[in-house]
Design a protein around this motif. Structure first.
Motif, PDB file in Angstrom:
ATOM      1  N   UNK A  48       0.844  -1.190   0.000  1.00 31.05           N
ATOM      2  CA  UNK A  48       0.000   0.000   0.000  1.00 31.05           C
ATOM      3  C   UNK A  48       0.884   1.247   0.000  1.00 31.05           C
ATOM      4  N   UNK A  49       0.572   2.161  -0.900  1.00 30.79           N
ATOM      5  CA  UNK A  49       1.410   3.349  -1.087  1.00 30.79           C
ATOM      6  C   UNK A  49       0.810   4.540  -0.345  1.00 30.79           C
ATOM      7  N   UNK A  50       1.637   5.246   0.430  1.00 30.12           N
ATOM      8  CA  UNK A  50       1.181   6.403   1.197  1.00 30.12           C
ATOM      9  C   UNK A  50       1.957   7.639   0.802  1.00 30.12           C
ATOM     10  N   UNK A  51       1.229   8.724   0.532  1.00 30.99           N
ATOM     11  CA  UNK A  51       1.839  10.034   0.349  1.00 30.99           C
ATOM     12  C   UNK A  51       1.822  10.742   1.692  1.00 30.99           C
ATOM     13  N   UNK A  52       2.972  11.241   2.110  1.00 29.60           N
ATOM     14  CA  UNK A  52       3.086  12.013   3.342  1.00 29.60           C
ATOM     15  C   UNK A  52       3.296  13.473   2.963  1.00 29.60           C
ATOM     16  N   UNK A  53       2.464  14.356   3.495  1.00 34.30           N
ATOM     17  CA  UNK A  53       2.607  15.784   3.219  1.00 34.30           C
ATOM     18  C   UNK A  53       2.331  16.558   4.500  1.00 34.30           C
ATOM     19  N   UNK A  56       6.984   2.002   9.469  1.00 38.42           N
ATOM     20  CA  UNK A  56       6.834   0.948  10.468  1.00 38.42           C
ATOM     21  C   UNK A  56       5.512   0.203  10.301  1.00 38.42           C
ATOM     22  N   UNK A  57       4.509   0.882   9.734  1.00 36.13           N
ATOM     23  CA  UNK A  57       3.207   0.249   9.494  1.00 36.13           C
ATOM     24  C   UNK A  57       3.203  -0.575   8.214  1.00 36.13           C
ATOM     25  N   UNK A  58       4.350  -0.633   7.535  1.00 37.89           N
ATOM     26  CA  UNK A  58       4.469  -1.452   6.335  1.00 37.89           C
ATOM     27  C   UNK A  58       4.071  -0.756   5.054  1.00 37.89           C
ATOM     28  N   UNK A  59       3.937   0.551   5.082  1.00 43.27           N
ATOM     29  CA  UNK A  59       3.518   1.286   3.905  1.00 43.27           C
ATOM     30  C   UNK A  59       4.708   1.631   3.006  1.00 43.27           C
ATOM     31  N   UNK A  60       4.443   1.712   1.713  1.00 41.90           N
ATOM     32  CA  UNK A  60       5.406   2.208   0.732  1.00 41.90           C
ATOM     33  C   UNK A  60       5.276   3.724   0.722  1.00 41.90           C
ATOM     34  N   UNK A  61       6.288   4.428   1.203  1.00 41.21           N
ATOM     35  CA  UNK A  61       6.165   5.845   1.521  1.00 41.21           C
ATOM     36  C   UNK A  61       6.854   6.733   0.488  1.00 41.21           C
ATOM     37  N   UNK A  62       6.160   7.792   0.083  1.00 40.20           N
ATOM     38  CA  UNK A  62       6.772   8.886  -0.653  1.00 40.20           C
ATOM     39  C   UNK A  62       6.363  10.171   0.056  1.00 40.20           C
ATOM     40  N   UNK A  63       7.317  11.066   0.235  1.00 42.08           N
ATOM     41  CA  UNK A  63       7.064  12.349   0.892  1.00 42.08           C
ATOM     42  C   UNK A  63       7.073  13.445  -0.161  1.00 42.08           C
ATOM     43  N   UNK A  64       6.020  14.261  -0.159  1.00 38.55           N
ATOM     44  CA  UNK A  64       5.969  15.455  -1.012  1.00 38.55           C
ATOM     45  C   UNK A  64       5.322  16.557  -0.190  1.00 38.55           C
ATOM     46  N   UNK A  65       6.085  17.586   0.110  1.00 39.24           N
ATOM     47  CA  UNK A  65       5.618  18.637   1.008  1.00 39.24           C
ATOM     48  C   UNK A  65       6.158  19.977   0.558  1.00 39.24           C
ATOM     49  N   UNK A  90       1.645  12.659  -9.991  1.00 38.67           N
ATOM     50  CA  UNK A  90       2.794  13.550 -10.104  1.00 38.67           C
ATOM     51  C   UNK A  90       4.038  13.007  -9.416  1.00 38.67           C
ATOM     52  N   UNK A  91       3.856  12.149  -8.420  1.00 40.18           N
ATOM     53  CA  UNK A  91       5.005  11.652  -7.654  1.00 40.18           C
ATOM     54  C   UNK A  91       5.126  10.124  -7.754  1.00 40.18           C
ATOM     55  N   UNK A  92       4.792   9.618  -8.930  1.00 38.04           N
ATOM     56  CA  UNK A  92       4.814   8.173  -9.123  1.00 38.04           C
ATOM     57  C   UNK A  92       3.400   7.614  -9.068  1.00 38.04           C
ATOM     58  N   UNK A  93       3.280   6.369  -8.680  1.00 41.92           N
ATOM     59  CA  UNK A  93       1.963   5.742  -8.617  1.00 41.92           C
ATOM     60  C   UNK A  93       1.027   6.534  -7.715  1.00 41.92           C
ATOM     61  N   UNK A  94      -0.232   6.558  -8.084  1.00 46.57           N
ATOM     62  CA  UNK A  94      -1.236   7.253  -7.277  1.00 46.57           C
ATOM     63  C   UNK A  94      -1.293   6.613  -5.890  1.00 46.57           C
ATOM     64  N   UNK A  95      -1.249   7.407  -4.821  1.00 51.73           N
ATOM     65  CA  UNK A  95      -1.240   6.820  -3.482  1.00 51.73           C
ATOM     66  C   UNK A  95      -2.571   6.173  -3.125  1.00 51.73           C
ATOM     67  N   UNK A  96      -2.498   5.165  -2.274  1.00 49.73           N
ATOM     68  CA  UNK A  96      -3.701   4.540  -1.724  1.00 49.73           C
ATOM     69  C   UNK A  96      -4.185   5.276  -0.483  1.00 49.73           C
ATOM     70  N   UNK A  97      -3.317   6.112   0.074  1.00 50.77           N
ATOM     71  CA  UNK A  97      -3.598   6.791   1.326  1.00 50.77           C
ATOM     72  C   UNK A  97      -2.772   8.061   1.392  1.00 50.77           C
ATOM     73  N   UNK A  98      -3.370   9.142   1.917  1.00 46.37           N
ATOM     74  CA  UNK A  98      -2.637  10.381   2.173  1.00 46.37           C
ATOM     75  C   UNK A  98      -2.621  10.627   3.679  1.00 46.37           C
ATOM     76  N   UNK A  99      -1.427  10.855   4.213  1.00 49.51           N
ATOM     77  CA  UNK A  99      -1.247  11.199   5.623  1.00 49.51           C
ATOM     78  C   UNK A  99      -0.643  12.593   5.683  1.00 49.51           C
ATOM     79  N   UNK A 100      -1.305  13.503   6.380  1.00 44.19           N
ATOM     80  CA  UNK A 100      -0.876  14.895   6.417  1.00 44.19           C
ATOM     81  C   UNK A 100      -0.516  15.285   7.849  1.00 44.19           C
TER      82      UNK A 100
END
Length: 249
Positions: A1-6, A25-34, A88-98
């Protein structure tokens, strides 16, 4: 599962680094864009700072996370969330964490929050989203923030609700003083109230006064009593309780 962190504090904030670690740590595939700089109070504005509709995007790093792709973006948090839903930052995230925001996002003042605005924008475009904030503008008890963020993100990964943004506020207290996590209603106001200060011929000043939390079950009040609060927020939607038909008569 892919997560965008912003966030809206900027890509180099301590809060976003912690949230990225929790997501890993939750097992997510993380990309940060902020945002490349602080964009607090940006709400859900879709504003960029590039030239000719080009958003400046710079690859950077977060200390301690060498394997995470990190982008510093010249744009508001909501615009970052929006373009992320378009790949814009690769695959569309499954989840956004802000977050984790430095300062609370409670009460009706969530309307103005860039942290919450990014989450609401993601949800509006079909991506489950959570916003997380600390009570302190300069948090010192990151162990409590990490504990709450871990519980919240783990819950979110399991539920992935698209009915509402989950808004989490975390007290800045030692774990020994932490009361727990509780659902809460929105306070009438946020942590501060904007007021007009000086007025001149060609200017006004605005000040932000701290508001004493009322003794109720609102998010601001419970947060002040060392509870972490969770509140479900719905994006803008129409209401049917106002009779508009007379406008057409």
């Amino acid at each position: 599962m892919r997560a965008l962190i912003t966030n809206d504090d900027g890509v180099r904030s301590a809060g976003i680094a912690l949230l990225a670690r929790v997501a890993l740590d939750a097992g997510l595939d993380v990309v940060v864009a902020a945002p490349h700089e602080e964009r607090s109070g940006a709400s859900a504005s879709l504003t960029g700072m590039g030239v000719d509709d080009h958003l400046g995007i710079e690859l950077t790093e977060i200390e301690g996370l060498p394997d995470v792709t990190v982008y510093a973006v010249q744009a508001s948090p909501a615009l970052i969330a929006f373009v992320a839903t378009r790949g814009a930052f690769g695959d569309v995230p499954d989840l956004v964490l802000s977050g984790i925001n430095h300062g609370p996002n409670t009460g009706a003042a969530v309307l103005h929050s860039g942290t919450v605005g990014a989450a609401l924008t993601a949800l509006t475009h079909g991506i489950p989203a959570m916003a997380l904030s600390s009570l302190a503008t300069r948090p010192s008890h990151w162990e409590t923030a990490e504990h709450v963020a871990h519980l919240a993100v783990t819950w979110m990964v399991t539920h992935l609700t698209v009915d509402a943004v989950v808004n989490v506020n975390i007290p800045d207290v030692p774990l020994a003083d932490f009361a727990g996590i509780v659902p809460a209603s929105l306070a009438r106001y946020g942590a501060v109230q904007a007021e007009i200060g000086d007025r001149g011929e060609d200017f006004v000043t605005v000040r932000f006064d701290a508001i004493r939390a009322e003794d109720d079950d609102s998010d601001a009040s419970l947060l002040a009593r060392n509870w972490a609060t969770v509140t479900a927020l719905r994006p803008p939607s129409e209401v049917d309780c106002v009779d508009l038909s007379t406008m057409c008569e």
